[in-house]
Scaffold this motif. Sequence first.
Motif, PDB file in Angstrom:
ATOM      1  N   UNK A  57      35.892  37.896  40.716  1.00  0.00           N
ATOM      2  CA  UNK A  57      34.725  36.826  41.486  1.00  0.00           C
ATOM      3  C   UNK A  57      34.847  35.430  41.039  1.00  0.00           C
ATOM      4  N   UNK A  58      35.099  35.342  39.690  1.00  0.00           N
ATOM      5  CA  UNK A  58      35.162  34.087  39.219  1.00  0.00           C
ATOM      6  C   UNK A  58      36.293  33.204  39.988  1.00  0.00           C
ATOM      7  N   UNK A  59      37.502  33.926  40.144  1.00  0.00           N
ATOM      8  CA  UNK A  59      38.577  33.357  40.593  1.00  0.00           C
ATOM      9  C   UNK A  59      38.704  33.168  41.978  1.00  0.00           C
ATOM     10  N   UNK A  60      37.649  33.928  42.581  1.00  0.00           N
ATOM     11  CA  UNK A  60      37.664  33.549  44.266  1.00  0.00           C
ATOM     12  C   UNK A  60      36.623  32.545  44.664  1.00  0.00           C
ATOM     13  N   UNK A  61      35.909  32.226  43.575  1.00  0.00           N
ATOM     14  CA  UNK A  61      34.953  31.211  43.984  1.00  0.00           C
ATOM     15  C   UNK A  61      35.472  29.953  43.825  1.00  0.00           C
TER      16      UNK A  61
END
Length: 144
Positions: A30-34
């Motif tokens: 989720x962090x990487x995709x934001x």
Amino acid sequence: MKATLIQQIEDICNTRGVRLTPQRKRVYELICNSPKASSAYELLDSLRETEPSAKPPTIYRALDFLMEQGFIHRVESTNSYVSCNSCHDKKHFSHLLICDQCGSVIELQDSDLIALLAEHAKQHNFAIHNHVIESHGTCPSCKK
């Protein structure tokens, strides 16, 4: 790219003998995709899409693990989180450029800056254990 990062942190966890649980892995994804730094509650809301019973302690435990392993950084001034460019280094110092308009974060690593800070600390007989350098401004996209 994302699959490569996930595989990289899985390999690092195996080497270090720490467990990358499915929840920790999902929070990292989720962090990487934001496109911007994400708050814990934004991450919790996103996690609840696949895990409706997720609670705040779930997200904070995952964030603590990911920070401890050096996979993410906490943006102190906005109380949010971004992925780390050098997740293979468990501990390193970075400089974060934070866009006040869109929330994007650019991580810089400058050994000359770190050496200068260390020299200044040494002159004052001060031992640096951790530091956070954050600069706020406007990114190229928002300047247009």
